[in-house]
Design a protein around this motif. Structure first.
Motif, PDB file in Angstrom:
ATOM      1  N   PHE A  18       0.818  -1.213   0.000  1.00 17.87           N
ATOM      2  CA  PHE A  18       0.000   0.000   0.000  1.00 17.87           C
ATOM      3  C   PHE A  18       0.854   1.267   0.000  1.00 17.87           C
ATOM      4  O   PHE A  18       0.663   2.148   0.840  1.00 17.87           O
ATOM      5  N   SER A  70      -2.127   4.603  -7.547  1.00 19.63           N
ATOM      6  CA  SER A  70      -3.351   5.395  -7.661  1.00 19.63           C
ATOM      7  C   SER A  70      -3.042   6.861  -7.960  1.00 19.63           C
ATOM      8  O   SER A  70      -3.812   7.536  -8.635  1.00 19.63           O
ATOM      9  N   ASP A 105      -7.740   3.896  -9.311  1.00 22.50           N
ATOM     10  CA  ASP A 105      -7.392   3.646  -7.904  1.00 22.50           C
ATOM     11  C   ASP A 105      -7.057   2.178  -7.629  1.00 22.50           C
ATOM     12  O   ASP A 105      -7.735   1.506  -6.840  1.00 22.50           O
ATOM     13  N   ALA A 121      -4.731   0.926  -5.856  1.00 20.79           N
ATOM     14  CA  ALA A 121      -4.384   0.684  -4.445  1.00 20.79           C
ATOM     15  C   ALA A 121      -5.624   0.321  -3.653  1.00 20.79           C
ATOM     16  O   ALA A 121      -5.594  -0.540  -2.778  1.00 20.79           O
ATOM     17  N   SER A 122      -6.729   0.968  -3.976  1.00 21.61           N
ATOM     18  CA  SER A 122      -7.989   0.690  -3.294  1.00 21.61           C
ATOM     19  C   SER A 122      -8.426  -0.748  -3.532  1.00 21.61           C
ATOM     20  O   SER A 122      -8.769  -1.470  -2.597  1.00 21.61           O
ATOM     21  N   GLN A 155      -6.335  -3.275  -1.542  1.00 16.41           N
ATOM     22  CA  GLN A 155      -6.649  -3.362  -0.108  1.00 16.41           C
ATOM     23  C   GLN A 155      -7.919  -4.174   0.102  1.00 16.41           C
ATOM     24  O   GLN A 155      -8.008  -5.003   1.003  1.00 16.41           O
TER      25      GLN A 155
END
Lengths: 129, 248, 117
Positions: free
Chosen positions: B208, B213, B221, B223-224, B227
């Motif tokens: 992360f 992103s 995005d 990274a979203s 996660q």
């Protein structure tokens, strides 16, 4: 003829290339202070379990320039952890209400609000005010 | 419209002659105010140096082929307006990919990873044409729509230090695309994709950093989605061990 | 990388990391501030032996202390494992073993101390 050239990434210094990587590493290093402070509290707990004399001795040991400096640095890092953690919560846990996603600012704001309340409660319970 | 002189420092590499890449500066390239970096490169190619190689196609941030490092930042050169840069601009091929020639990179690794995550609908219950279409509400569509906007420009791979350091890592775009299908109400292939995405070289190499992103031109995005996939595969890991009788 | 095609076991610790990260984000700044107050010689009244001992003797106090301390440790251990890797020391498994061992020892210590009160 094909002869692709591969550029190596400097293994020990890659994060110095951009500010965003330095900020990322700072965020990761916050864990060191969270861990060390937790161990400090466990030492305090150990002293507490041994009785009043040991506990007061523990509190007295903390009153040193070393701990003052360490705890000021630790405080800055753990605050950075909180900010960095809350700021990415909309990415990790987006909330869909009806069709649309809740704006990230609301999720972040709610976390900051709870953080403020939690801080006040802890400080109040500790008798700071 | 006024003209501005720009110096372009371009990383050149000729696989037939060079043992390693070198910078070449094209001095005082006459540029219009509203040009992007890609226009300046095209000017050089048309007027100064026909040997300069780079990929581009649409010139409107749709095709995803003109990604480059511009002043050290992964950027689509068709979206990099000269007015946002100084008089000397440094242009390099995307980081973390081998250089084929000049600004052209070898993208085989990325293409192979895209296919690994099965980026297509795997229906829960296959339907015949007579049974009709797979229906979806606007809410169900909106849940994953953002992740369909990826144009495979690879800027996220170029921004991701973990991909640079661990070339086996599946990387932001491929994993995001897997997530796009996982959360599609018509799809039932999540478990099958997890065989690839829930491995150490899947989502678990991601720490992360979030750079993917930040550089994504389509605001996908990644990274979203990574996660969310970590949360999903954590829940799945515990579920399979604590409740072995439950299916999913 | 060996075992890279197998389902990862990182979720075991990652769950604790994520939970601990959230908990520490809410609480740790306040806790460090209180420790700092002690260090500069203005320990608040709530830290007197009788007050703290009373808190740690109650089952709810024990539960809160255990939760905060252990989750802080597991959060820190997991993130520091990745930080060490990022700093270029690519010895993930030995580093993970040492850090998780430390977190485990800290967790057991807090259980033992709390049990005895």
């Amino acid at each position: 003829m094909r002869n692709p050239y591969t550029r190596e990434i400097p293994k020990y210094t890659w994060y110095l290339r951009q500010g965003r990587y330095v900020r990322y590493m700072a965020r990761e290093v916050t864990s060191l202070f969270i861990g060390l402070h937790a161990f400090l509290l466990i030492c305090g707990l150990g002293a507490l379990s041994q009785g009043e004399v040991a506990y007061n001795e523990f509190l007295a040991v903390l009153e040193s320039p070393f701990y003052v400096v360490f705890l000021i640095v630790a405080l800055l890092f753990v605050i950075y952890h909180s900010i960095a953690w809350f700021n990415v919560t909309p990415q990790a846990m987006p909330v869909q209400v009806g069709e649309d996603f809740l704006p990230g600012g609301i999720i972040i704001g709610a976390h900051y609000g709870i953080w403020a309340v939690a801080t006040i409660v802890v400080l109040f319970l500790a008798g700071v005010f | 419209m006024s003209e501005r002189k720009i110096n372009l420092e371009v990383l050149r590499y000729d696989p037939d002659k060079d043992s390693e890449p070198r910078f070449q500066t094209y001095k005082a390239v006459p540029c219009q105010d509203d040009w992007v970096v890609l226009d300046a490169l095209n000017y050089v190619k048309d007027n100064t140096d026909t040997t300069l190689s780079y990929r581009w196609s649409c010139h409107m941030a749709v095709c995803g082929s003109c990604g480059m490092m511009i002043d050290g930042e992964p950027t689509l050169s068709c979206k990099a307006f000269l007015k946002d840069y100084g008089d000397t601009i440094r242009v390099e091929p995307l980081y973390h990919f081998p250089i084929e020639r000049d600004l052209v990179t070898v993208i085989d690794d990325f293409v192979e990873k895209l296919t690994k995550v099965k980026p297509f609908l795997i229906p829960k219950q296959p339907k015949s044409i007579e049974e009709g279409e797979y229906l979806q509400t606007p809410k169900q569509l909106k849940k994953f729509k953002q992740y369909t906007l990826c144009i495979n420009c690879m800027l996220c791979y170029s921004a991701c230090p973990q991909y640079g350091l661990i070339p086996d890592f599946l990387g932001p775009a491929a994993l995001s695309l897997a997530h796009r299908y996982n959360i599609d109400s018509r799809d039932g292939g999540c478990q099958e994709r997890m065989k690839v995405t829930a491995t150490n070289i899947g989502v678990w190499e991601c720490s992360f950093v979030g750079a993917c992103s930040e550089v994504c031109p389509g605001h996908v995005d990644p990274a979203s989605s990574l996660q969310q996939m970590k949360i999903a595969s954590t829940v799945d890991w515990y579920k399979k061990r604590l409740m072995p009788w439950s299916k999913s | 990388m060996s075992g890279s095609s197998k389902i990862s076991n990182k979720p075991i610790i990652w769950g604790l990391f994520a939970g601990g990260g959230t908990l520490t984000a809410f609480l740790t700044p306040a806790l460090v501030l209180i420790t700092l107050l002690v260090a500069i010689g203005v320990a608040p009244n709530g830290l007197s032996y009788s007050e703290i001992h009373g808190f740690a003797s109650h089952w709810l106090g024990k539960l809160i202390l255990f939760g905060v301390l252990s989750l802080s440790l597991w959060h820190a251990a997991h993130r520091f494992r990745i930080a060490i890797n990022d700093f270029g020391i690519r010895a993930d498994i030995p580093v993970a073993v040492v850090l998780y061992l430390l977190a485990g020892i800290g967790t057991i210590m807090s259980v033992v101390y709390l049990w005895g009160m």
